[in-house]
Design a protein around this motif. Structure first.
Motif, short mmCIF file in Angstrom:
data_model
loop_
_atom_site.label_atom_id
_atom_site.label_comp_id
_atom_site.label_asym_id
_atom_site.label_seq_id
_atom_site.Cartn_x
_atom_site.Cartn_y
_atom_site.Cartn_z
N PHE A 123 0.93 -1.11 0.00
CA PHE A 123 -0.03 0.02 -0.06
C PHE A 123 0.91 1.29 0.09
N ASP A 124 2.09 0.97 -0.08
CA ASP A 124 3.02 2.21 0.05
C ASP A 124 2.64 3.52 -0.87
N ALA A 125 2.38 3.08 -2.14
CA ALA A 125 2.12 3.93 -3.41
C ALA A 125 0.53 4.58 -3.02
N LEU A 126 -0.27 3.90 -2.38
CA LEU A 126 -1.60 4.21 -2.07
C LEU A 126 -1.93 5.29 -1.10
N LEU A 127 -1.29 4.96 -0.11
CA LEU A 127 -1.56 5.83 1.07
C LEU A 127 -1.47 7.13 1.11
N PRO A 128 -0.68 7.90 0.12
CA PRO A 128 -0.88 9.26 0.12
C PRO A 128 -1.94 10.02 -0.83
N SER A 129 -2.64 9.18 -1.35
CA SER A 129 -3.92 9.49 -1.82
C SER A 129 -4.93 9.64 -0.90
N PHE A 130 -5.01 8.68 -0.02
CA PHE A 130 -6.03 8.86 1.08
C PHE A 130 -5.57 10.10 2.16
N HIS A 131 -4.27 10.30 2.19
CA HIS A 131 -4.02 11.42 3.30
C HIS A 131 -4.56 12.64 2.62
N ALA A 132 -4.17 12.78 1.10
CA ALA A 132 -4.71 13.99 0.40
C ALA A 132 -6.15 14.38 0.44
N ARG A 133 -6.82 13.22 0.64
CA ARG A 133 -8.21 13.66 0.90
C ARG A 133 -8.81 13.69 2.36
N TYR A 135 -7.98 11.58 5.14
CA TYR A 135 -8.00 10.12 5.80
C TYR A 135 -6.72 9.80 6.37
N SER A 136 -6.69 9.71 7.61
CA SER A 136 -5.71 8.97 8.28
C SER A 136 -5.68 7.41 7.95
N THR A 137 -4.56 6.59 7.85
CA THR A 137 -4.58 5.39 7.55
C THR A 137 -3.98 4.60 8.45
N PHE A 138 -4.27 3.10 8.40
CA PHE A 138 -3.67 2.21 9.45
C PHE A 138 -3.75 0.88 8.50
N THR A 139 -2.37 0.28 8.50
CA THR A 139 -2.30 -0.79 8.01
C THR A 139 -1.58 -2.09 8.80
N PRO A 140 -2.53 -2.91 9.33
CA PRO A 140 -2.07 -4.01 10.04
C PRO A 140 -1.79 -5.36 9.19
N GLY A 321 -12.63 4.98 -13.37
CA GLY A 321 -14.04 5.31 -12.45
C GLY A 321 -13.78 4.50 -11.25
N VAL A 322 -13.01 3.86 -10.93
CA VAL A 322 -12.72 3.11 -9.74
C VAL A 322 -12.53 4.28 -8.23
N SER A 323 -11.42 4.75 -8.41
CA SER A 323 -11.22 5.54 -7.38
C SER A 323 -12.22 6.56 -7.26
N GLN A 324 -12.89 7.07 -8.06
CA GLN A 324 -13.92 8.10 -7.84
C GLN A 324 -15.18 7.30 -6.95
N ASP A 331 -16.51 9.37 1.32
CA ASP A 331 -17.03 10.81 1.64
C ASP A 331 -18.32 10.86 2.13
N GLN A 332 -19.15 10.14 1.33
CA GLN A 332 -20.85 10.39 1.61
C GLN A 332 -21.02 9.89 3.01
N ILE A 333 -20.38 8.65 3.17
CA ILE A 333 -20.59 8.03 4.60
C ILE A 333 -19.90 9.01 5.74
N SER A 334 -18.46 9.31 5.58
CA SER A 334 -17.83 10.36 6.59
C SER A 334 -18.55 11.46 6.77
N HIS A 335 -18.92 12.14 5.88
CA HIS A 335 -19.59 13.55 6.01
C HIS A 335 -20.91 13.39 6.74
N THR A 336 -21.84 12.04 6.38
CA THR A 336 -22.84 12.06 7.24
C THR A 336 -22.48 11.68 8.72
N SER A 337 -21.57 10.80 8.98
CA SER A 337 -21.31 10.45 10.32
C SER A 337 -20.77 11.80 10.95
#
Length: 349
Positions: A123-133, A135-140, A321-324, A331-337
């Motif tokens: 996930f190393d190349a993937l995490l920054p995309s979540f951080h940019a939006r 989201y903090s990330t956790f990889t167990p 279209g997958v990332s979108q 985002d929808q669930i996070s904003h609602t919560s």
């Protein structure tokens, strides 16, 4: 250049003879060119003899890097910590949280690997995309199937979530906005833990290429002619640790298999779930469809997104279209919560 040598070198050929030879060569060249064109046309039309999976893959657009693979801002205040959430050597988790004084939603990314391999480094190349939006990330990590049998892997994930919740203030993460995002075998674990209905209730689940039913994966390993399907079959049996004598609730071994099936855990209080898969994946789309059907049957929001081709796990992220779709769901669930939490806080005296 001489094409041929006269039988009698002392006899010089007549001009008409040279003309006949040239004409013969021209006709021969035309014949050969026609044969080559016919052969090329014939080969170009053989795609209809490909197996259906390859036809689908051939018809789809060439995957291009999707917007999910985008860097985080250089000035983003990001903190990193490697923690042990349990006693086993595999009970470790890497946390990357945004330390800007605000509370952020969190995404727990669960790696795949047939329950027997893989690591968070994928996930190393993937995490920054979540951080940019935001989201903090956790990889167990979790125990492999040759280190412990089911349900140890689900238990590990439960312990990891418990650790995040206990350290929520330190991680600046909102425990009511934790999401599970699992890939392949990690998708199975995301589903079985997220639908468990324990104290660590998650806000939403995304399962990509998930073998949601290990028993189906075991039986499909014979039916689907793919080396990865055969490998999944072997490791499903190793995961559960036994083969049932009969498929009913009186068989202790079947009870273990049944408890690993995500659909069996569906209940009305489960979180919204998004399942992404491809039509020709060696993990049959039936895994995602049956899980979504079980969730919808009890009133839970569940959707299957089926894409063309045979991409699996992280490869699915590169499809258009997958990332979108992923970030729209989060985002929808996070904003609602977040709005719900704010209202609850305002209602408290």
């Amino acid at each position: 250049m001489r094409i041929c040598v006269p039988a009698d070198r002392r006899t010089q050929p007549h001009h008409s003879t040279w003309f006949a030879v040239a004409l013969l060569l021209l006709l021969t060249a035309i014949t050969l060119l026609t044969a080559l064109i016919t052969s090329a046309t014939s080969h170009a039309g053989t795609t209809d003899t490909l197996p259906p999976a390859d036809l689908v893959a051939a018809a789809q657009p060439r995957p291009t890097p999707d917007r999910l693979m985008t860097p985080a801002p250089a000035n983003l205040p990001l903190r990193t910590q490697l923690s042990a959430y349990g006693p086993h050597e595999r009970n470790t988790m890497q946390a990357h949280w945004i330390a800007d004084g605000r509370t952020h939603p969190g995404v727990v990314l669960i790696h795949g690997g047939h329950w027997t391999e893989g690591s968070r480094e994928q996930f190393d190349a993937l995490l920054p995309s979540f951080h940019a939006r935001g989201y903090s990330t956790f990889t167990p990590h979790y125990r492999y199937n040759d280190q412990a049998a089911w349900p140890a892997q689900r238990d590990d994930l439960t312990s990891a979530l418990g650790y995040i919740c206990a350290q929520a203030q330190a991680f600046h993460v909102d425990p009511s906005r934790l999401f599970l995002v699992g890939f392949s075998a990690g998708g199975h674990l995301a589903l079985t833990q997220g639908l468990l209905g324990d104290d660590h209730h998650v806000a939403g689940i995304i399962a990509i290429s998930a073998p949601a039913d290990p028993w189906r994966a075991y039986t499909d390993g014979v039916r689907i002619a793919h080396p990865s399907a055969a490998k999944l079959r072997r490791n499903a049996a190793r995961l559960i640790g036994c083969l049932p004598a009969r498929l009913d609730a009186t068989d202790p071994c079947w009870q273990r298999w049944s408890s690993s099936q995500a659909a069996q855990a569906a209940s009305p209080h489960d979180p919204p779930t998004l399942l992404l898969t491809t039509g020709a994946d060696f993990v049959s789309p039936a895994h995602s469809r049956s899980t979504a059907s079980a969730l919808r049957a009890v009133g839970v929001q569940a959707q299957v997104e089926l894409y063309p081709g045979s991409a699996h796990s992280l490869e699915v992220l590169r499809l258009p279209g997958v990332s979108q779709r992923i970030f729209t769901f989060l985002d929808q669930i996070s904003h609602t919560s977040a709005r719900t939490s704010a209202r609850r806080g305002a209602d408290q005296p």
